[in-house]
Structure formats: C-alpha cells, structure tokens
Design an enzyme around this catalytic site. Structure first.
Site, PDB file in Angstrom:
ATOM      1  N   LYS A   1      51.899  43.905  33.620  1.00  0.00           N
ATOM      2  CA  LYS A   1      52.932  43.918  32.586  1.00  0.00           C
ATOM      3  C   LYS A   1      52.287  44.141  31.223  1.00  0.00           C
ATOM      4  O   LYS A   1      51.079  44.012  31.044  1.00  0.00           O
ATOM      5  CB  LYS A   1      53.699  42.585  32.552  1.00  0.00           C
ATOM      6  CG  LYS A   1      54.286  42.144  33.877  1.00  0.00           C
ATOM      7  CD  LYS A   1      55.409  43.023  34.347  1.00  0.00           C
ATOM      8  CE  LYS A   1      55.898  42.564  35.721  1.00  0.00           C
ATOM      9  NZ  LYS A   1      56.682  43.537  36.398  1.00  0.00           N
TER      10      LYS A   1
ATOM     11  N   SER B   1      58.421  48.655  37.880  1.00  0.00           N
ATOM     12  CA  SER B   1      58.595  47.785  36.718  1.00  0.00           C
ATOM     13  C   SER B   1      57.896  48.277  35.456  1.00  0.00           C
ATOM     14  O   SER B   1      58.266  47.866  34.357  1.00  0.00           O
ATOM     15  CB  SER B   1      58.133  46.366  37.034  1.00  0.00           C
ATOM     16  OG  SER B   1      56.729  46.320  37.167  1.00  0.00           O
TER      17      SER B   1
END
Length: 191
Positions: A96, A46
């Site tokens: 993230k 990711s």
C-alpha cells in the site's frame, strides 16, 4: 581395470568439488539477496493503476533497516497480521501507499484525501466513493491506502500500521509487458 575406476571416481569427486567451489558462493549470494530484496507477485487490483495484478515488485528491506522511516507517498510492503499456508504460519503481505505519517491527521471527504486539513492532489489514484472520518496517526504508526481506493483493504479497515509491521519499500515493478519499469508514481510526495 581398477586403476581406471579410481581415476573415474577422482574425476567425479573433483568435478563435485569444482561445482561447489564455483557455484556455492553464487548460491549463497542469491539466497542472501533474495532475503534482503524479495520479488513478490501482486495478486490483487488494490494498487491499480500504479501496480497491476500479476506485476512483480522489488522490495528493498534495507531501506528502512538502515534508519530511514517511511514517508508520505512511498509504497511499502507490510505484514498484515493475517496468516495462511500450512498451519497458518505464513504472513500475508500487503502493498500500500503511505498517505499519513506519525502525528498527521487523515480523512477522506467526498472522495478526496485530506491530510492535516489540506486536500491532497493524487493523480495516480482511483477515488474512494465512501468518506472516512478524520483520525490522528499515533507515534510509530502509519496510515496506508491502496491507489484503487474502492478495491483496497487498507488502514480504513485494518487501522493504522505499526512501524514494526513494515518490511520494506517497494522500489521497482516488473511485468510481462515491460521488462523493468521505474514508475515515478512509486514515490510521489503526498502533502
């Protein structure tokens, strides 16, 4: 015969004492540093190309604990509110990039990140193929995205992340291909 047995026990006792005296503080220091600055393995793609599958990340838990707040462009580790492990007690941690801070508006239009009405230049990202309608980021919350947008489970699905969920700032990555890297992409201004 009994005298040498007593000397042997004394030597063993003294050796254990010396080991604890010398090693104890080192073990305590190691455990303290490990809890304040954990090193975690990244299991997904990711955050590629910035952080690859299998890379280890160094998370600075003191960075925000000392009064700092996450800024646009910083990569953070946070509690996803998912649980796993024995009895579902272990928090699942996500990594993230913060793309919008409290008070911002954020959207994705034609694969382009738009913050406060301005398109954001992100040369480190794999563009998203799906649009995301504009939202307002409330106080004490952050909008986070993975750099590999189509392979990331992030604020587009989880919603905004509460400041209390953020555990620390990713400050370094380690990988087998390079012993220690300090990629400039870890802390990139997102305006």
């Amino acid at each position: 015969m009994q005298l040498s047995s007593c000397k042997g026990r004394a030597i063993i006792r003294d050796s254990w004492f010396d080991t604890l005296w010398i090693g104890g503080p080192g073990i305590l220091l190691f455990l303290t540093l490990r809890s304040l600055f954990p090193i975690d393995v990244v299991p997904t793609a990711s955050m590629e190309p910035t952080i690859n599958v299998g890379d280890r990340v160094f998370v600075n838990k003191l960075h925000y604990a000392r009064g700092g707040t996450p800024q646009r462009g910083e990569i953070v580790q946070f509690d996803s509110n998912f649980r796993n492990g024995l009895g579902d007690r272990e928090p699942v941690k996500f990594i993230k990039r913060v793309v919008a801070i409290p008070g911002d508006t954020v959207a994705i239009e034609a694969g382009q990140l738009v913050v406060n009405g301005d398109a954001v230049k992100e040369d480190y990202v794999t563009l998203a193929t799906k649009d995301y309608a504009e939202i307002h980021v409330p106080a004490e919350h952050y909008f986070v995205l993975g750099d590999n947008r189509d392979e990331s489970y992030d604020s587009r699905f989880l919603g905004v992340i509460a400041e209390a969920q953020i555990q620390g700032r990713v400050s370094h990555t380690f990988s087998w291909s390079t012993l220690l890297t300090f990629p400039s992409r870890l802390h990139t201004d997102v305006h």
